[in-house]
Scaffold this motif. Structure first.
Motif, PDB file in Angstrom:
ATOM      1  N   LEU A   1       0.818  -1.215   0.000  1.00  0.00           N
ATOM      2  CA  LEU A   1       0.000   0.000   0.000  1.00  0.00           C
ATOM      3  C   LEU A   1       0.852   1.266   0.000  1.00  0.00           C
ATOM      4  CD1 LEU A   1      -2.767  -1.044   2.589  1.00  0.00           C
ATOM      5  CD2 LEU A   1      -2.922  -1.036   0.081  1.00  0.00           C
ATOM      6  N   SER A   2       2.163   1.087   0.004  1.00  0.00           N
ATOM      7  CA  SER A   2       3.075   2.231  -0.066  1.00  0.00           C
ATOM      8  C   SER A   2       3.029   2.840  -1.460  1.00  0.00           C
ATOM      9  CB  SER A   2       4.502   1.769   0.259  1.00  0.00           C
ATOM     10  OG  SER A   2       4.571   1.183   1.534  1.00  0.00           O
ATOM     11  N   PRO A   3       3.549   4.072  -1.639  1.00  0.00           N
ATOM     12  CA  PRO A   3       3.605   4.669  -2.970  1.00  0.00           C
ATOM     13  C   PRO A   3       4.219   3.703  -3.970  1.00  0.00           C
ATOM     14  CG  PRO A   3       4.246   6.284  -1.333  1.00  0.00           C
ATOM     15  CD  PRO A   3       4.082   4.995  -0.603  1.00  0.00           C
ATOM     16  N   VAL A   4       3.572   3.528  -5.110  1.00  0.00           N
ATOM     17  CA  VAL A   4       3.909   2.433  -6.018  1.00  0.00           C
ATOM     18  C   VAL A   4       5.364   2.466  -6.467  1.00  0.00           C
ATOM     19  CG1 VAL A   4       3.126   3.701  -8.075  1.00  0.00           C
ATOM     20  CG2 VAL A   4       3.139   1.185  -8.073  1.00  0.00           C
ATOM     21  N   GLU A   5       5.924   3.662  -6.654  1.00  0.00           N
ATOM     22  CA  GLU A   5       7.305   3.758  -7.135  1.00  0.00           C
ATOM     23  C   GLU A   5       8.325   3.401  -6.044  1.00  0.00           C
ATOM     24  OE1 GLU A   5       6.328   7.794  -5.432  1.00  0.00           O
ATOM     25  OE2 GLU A   5       5.296   6.213  -6.554  1.00  0.00           O
TER      26      GLU A   5
END
Length: 325
Positions: A121-125
């Motif tokens: 669920l963290s920023p995708v990058e």
């Protein structure tokens, strides 16, 4: 003292929002139970602190990774308690005692899967570099636990081996948590490494301090049985230094003490403390603790950020190194 109220509240608020399924209850109730046994939650806080250090606006993006670290830590505790046959965790029955070993193994596995769910669920990058650090750290923690169990079967453990074991079992999770926050903040690899090294060296110093407090801490504030490591024949830094320096006569006494439990030798703790005093073992252990503490501070000082922005980390380090004395 370290003021952790803001970070702690963020984590607590997010944990309250976690909605595990109701069924099967023997899989998910243990997860709710272990997460309700609130410890200091230092490790998940470190993720938030690592992000805030380099870019305060990214701290909200670090919350999911913070929970992933908390889930992983509690997964490892559930399994460690089975291996140690521990009856209590944070003053409450351990999961395997409250349910059984099979339930504890499976619910621990489920909590590890939930950790990966949170991480994703963290920023995708940021997911790929986060996974790289998380996986490396998780495997090293397993290696450290295996070494710790191996040492129980060995008569001889060197100081170097012991330091490496506690680095893996305890310290890399502190460093990894901080690095994950730094990754989310988008700082350089050099800065990530400095912050990681700060966490690892602080973690080693923390465990050495724990070894010392187990023998010399204030029973009212230490939170554990003083002398517990001696009674359990643990190969702590004090034990290892004593075995290294003791005369042949005292090594024989040490061997006799190891073969007796407290029923056969009621003065076991006192006799071991006398041996420690004879060879000035406390001073040698304190020297090692202070050596790793100094390296931790050097790494934190070297991070090219304003000192004010590092104050929370300095406060945390000071609090950990001056607890329950």
């Amino acid at each position: 003292m370290f003021n952790n109220s803001t970070y702690s509240q963020i984590i607590q608020d997010r944990l309250k929002q976690v909605d595990f399924p109701e069924q099967p209850d023997n899989l998910y109730d243990p997860l709710r139970y272990i997460l309700s046994l609130a410890g200091k939650r230092i490790r998940p806080q470190l993720v938030l602190m690592g992000a805030e250090l380099f870019e305060p606006r990214t701290m909200k993006d670090a919350i999911s990774a913070s929970l992933a670290v908390e889930y992983f830590h509690n997964f490892s505790l559930i399994h460690d308690d089975i291996m140690d046959n521990a009856p209590l965790r944070r003053g409450k029955p351990t999961v395997h005692q409250k349910w059984n070993d099979n339930v504890a193994i499976l619910s621990g596995d489920a909590l590890l899967v939930k950790a990966y769910e949170q991480l994703c669920l963290s920023p995708v990058e940021k997911i790929a570099p986060l996974l790289q650090v998380f996986n490396k750290t998780a495997l090293e923690v397993c290696e450290g636990q295996q070494l710790d169990m191996d040492f129980e079967e060995r008569s001889q453990v060197s100081e170097v081996e012991y330091i490496d074991m506690i680095r893996l079992k305890t310290s890399v999770l502190l460093g990894g948590a901080l690095q994950m926050g730094a990754i989310i903040a988008g700082t350089s690899l050099e800065n990530q490494q400095l912050l990681y090294d700060f966490g690892v060296n602080l973690g080693i110093a923390f465990q050495l301090q724990d070894d010392i407090l187990d023998v010399y801490g204030d029973p009212k504030t230490f939170g554990k049985q003083v002398g517990g490591d001696i009674l359990a024949n643990k190969k702590t830094i004090l034990f290892i230094k004593l075995k290294e320096l003791a005369s042949e006569e005292d090594k024989q006494l040490l061997t006799e003490l190891l073969t007796h439990d407290i029923d056969k030798e009621p003065q076991k703790v006192e006799k071991m403390k006398a041996l420690y005093a004879k060879y000035d073992i406390p001073s040698l252990a304190i020297y090692q603790k202070e050596k790793f503490t100094a390296v931790a501070y050097e790494k934190l000082e070297a991070i090219p950020c304003p000192k004010a922005s590092k104050q929370s980390l300095f406060n945390l380090a000071n609090a950990l190194m001056h607890r329950a004395q």
